[in-house]
Design a protein around this motif. Sequence first.
Motif, PDB file in Angstrom:
ATOM      1  N   GLN A  34       0.833  -1.200   0.000  1.00 17.10           N
ATOM      2  CA  GLN A  34       0.000   0.000   0.000  1.00 17.10           C
ATOM      3  C   GLN A  34       0.875   1.259   0.000  1.00 17.10           C
ATOM      4  O   GLN A  34       0.551   2.256  -0.660  1.00 17.10           O
ATOM      5  CB  GLN A  34      -0.930   0.001   1.202  1.00 17.10           C
ATOM      6  N   SER A  35       2.009   1.198   0.724  1.00 18.23           N
ATOM      7  CA  SER A  35       2.922   2.347   0.750  1.00 18.23           C
ATOM      8  C   SER A  35       3.565   2.579  -0.616  1.00 18.23           C
ATOM      9  O   SER A  35       4.041   3.683  -0.908  1.00 18.23           O
ATOM     10  CB  SER A  35       4.019   2.133   1.803  1.00 18.23           C
ATOM     11  N   GLU A  36       3.567   1.526  -1.450  1.00 20.01           N
ATOM     12  CA  GLU A  36       4.074   1.649  -2.818  1.00 20.01           C
ATOM     13  C   GLU A  36       2.968   2.032  -3.795  1.00 20.01           C
ATOM     14  O   GLU A  36       3.138   1.962  -5.009  1.00 20.01           O
ATOM     15  CB  GLU A  36       4.712   0.320  -3.251  1.00 20.01           C
ATOM     16  N   ASN A  37       1.810   2.428  -3.239  1.00 22.51           N
ATOM     17  CA  ASN A  37       0.680   2.968  -4.006  1.00 22.51           C
ATOM     18  C   ASN A  37      -0.050   1.938  -4.869  1.00 22.51           C
ATOM     19  O   ASN A  37      -0.611   2.277  -5.924  1.00 22.51           O
ATOM     20  CB  ASN A  37       1.124   4.156  -4.884  1.00 22.51           C
ATOM     21  N   PHE A  38      -0.072   0.681  -4.413  1.00 19.52           N
ATOM     22  CA  PHE A  38      -0.868  -0.326  -5.105  1.00 19.52           C
ATOM     23  C   PHE A  38      -2.312  -0.281  -4.603  1.00 19.52           C
ATOM     24  O   PHE A  38      -2.572  -0.037  -3.420  1.00 19.52           O
ATOM     25  CB  PHE A  38      -0.294  -1.726  -4.879  1.00 19.52           C
ATOM     26  N   LEU A  46      -1.122  -9.641  -6.021  1.00 24.62           N
ATOM     27  CA  LEU A  46       0.265  -9.899  -5.628  1.00 24.62           C
ATOM     28  C   LEU A  46       0.352 -10.876  -4.459  1.00 24.62           C
ATOM     29  O   LEU A  46       1.159 -11.819  -4.480  1.00 24.62           O
ATOM     30  CB  LEU A  46       0.960  -8.581  -5.275  1.00 24.62           C
ATOM     31  N   LEU A  47      -0.467 -10.676  -3.443  1.00 27.13           N
ATOM     32  CA  LEU A  47      -0.417 -11.558  -2.283  1.00 27.13           C
ATOM     33  C   LEU A  47      -0.963 -12.944  -2.609  1.00 27.13           C
ATOM     34  O   LEU A  47      -0.558 -13.938  -1.992  1.00 27.13           O
ATOM     35  CB  LEU A  47      -1.181 -10.937  -1.117  1.00 27.13           C
ATOM     36  N   SER A  48      -1.867 -13.017  -3.569  1.00 28.92           N
ATOM     37  CA  SER A  48      -2.426 -14.323  -3.942  1.00 28.92           C
ATOM     38  C   SER A  48      -1.444 -15.178  -4.728  1.00 28.92           C
ATOM     39  O   SER A  48      -1.688 -16.374  -4.912  1.00 28.92           O
ATOM     40  CB  SER A  48      -3.714 -14.128  -4.748  1.00 28.92           C
ATOM     41  N   GLY A  94       7.365  -1.050  -9.035  1.00 29.07           N
ATOM     42  CA  GLY A  94       6.260  -1.130  -9.979  1.00 29.07           C
ATOM     43  C   GLY A  94       5.627  -2.512  -9.978  1.00 29.07           C
ATOM     44  O   GLY A  94       6.239  -3.506  -9.563  1.00 29.07           O
ATOM     45  N   PHE A  95       4.400  -2.590 -10.459  1.00 24.25           N
ATOM     46  CA  PHE A  95       3.630  -3.830 -10.383  1.00 24.25           C
ATOM     47  C   PHE A  95       4.310  -4.976 -11.120  1.00 24.25           C
ATOM     48  O   PHE A  95       4.388  -6.092 -10.605  1.00 24.25           O
ATOM     49  CB  PHE A  95       2.225  -3.610 -10.953  1.00 24.25           C
TER      50      PHE A  95
END
Length: 389
Positions: A34-38, A46-48, A94-95
Amino acid sequence: MSSSHNLHWRLSRFYFFYYFFVGSFVPYWGIYLQSENFSPSSIGILLSLFQISRIVAPNFWGWLADHTGHRVKWIKLTSFLGLIGFIGVFWAKGFFWIFLVMSALSLFTSSTLPLAESLTLAHLATTDGHYSRIRLWGSIGFIVASLFLGYLIDLQGINILLWVLLIAQAIIFFLSNTIPETQEIHHKKNHIPIWKIIKTPSVVALLIGCTLMVSAHGVLYNFYSIYLKEHGYSSATIGWLWAVGVICEILIFMLMPKILRRYSLKTILLMSLFLGVIRFILIGASPDRLYLLFIAQMFHAATFGSFHAASIEVIAYFFKGRNQTRGQAIYNSVAYGIGGTVGGLGGGYLIQYLGGQIGFMIAAISPLIGFMVIWFGLKLEFKGNKIFG
């Protein structure tokens, strides 16, 4: 120190540091993203990845362990590759790049635990030990990490998380080199084919019930800390809420030998699922009432602790001999892989478009359905201390 105590100590400290990593990652990695603005949906994806990898990777390593007759060398390899994979996080921005690094990391990290679980059960079968007494050290590691990181992040910022996770991964790899291998057991050639076991109605019911319970926890593991952060709680308070759940989990692991002697596995599973429904309703309905959140976290003793311990016991009964490691891998792949993926991905979109409160309320439906599946589908008979399916 006797050889049995030495063995238990080596296994226990491995569990401690493995779950120290988990206790650092699960409560705070979502906050880091979240701090990386996702966005919530991107964080869910990402977590999945860790859950998606558990669908396939543990089965491959489990098959390899069963067919080579070795487990420790594969634990060493997966923990080493997990360490190497994590190093890439320091350069990933980045994502796309985070996606690549977390994909590589998850393929190996998700496989270390089922291999270790199988090794532990194999050792305990010859030493008259109990799984819960070793597993509780993992819970202690989780508590230490979640509390330590909560205060540290408040003081140093979220980026300190990366260094703590790196150190934890390095220790896991080091300890993997201290775990003793079990003696290779030559099983009868006419063992039961594993697919015949999987198709057993009771096994199907158990796997579906576990998948539904874990899907609700997929929402919890991925978004609970973010949910609390959005309601104004500090990282230290978030750490304490996670720790309360795992403290109660430790207590239930300590009591499991007595509980198992008094209650059937089916009863334990049903009560755990019922409390799971209440837990997720409380989380969704009362985010601003800290005392209710603490009560909800206390239910972690049932929704994970007793539920997981009882599930492991049932899986260990149905999957024997050459099927033991693959049985544990299938349980992890189906329940934590499919269940965690559905919960993590679905939870991301639910929370992004409906909000955290509604998302957690909807999550309560999964253990409710799981309760009905286990009630009608799981058939076990008990005679003395033995299970008859």
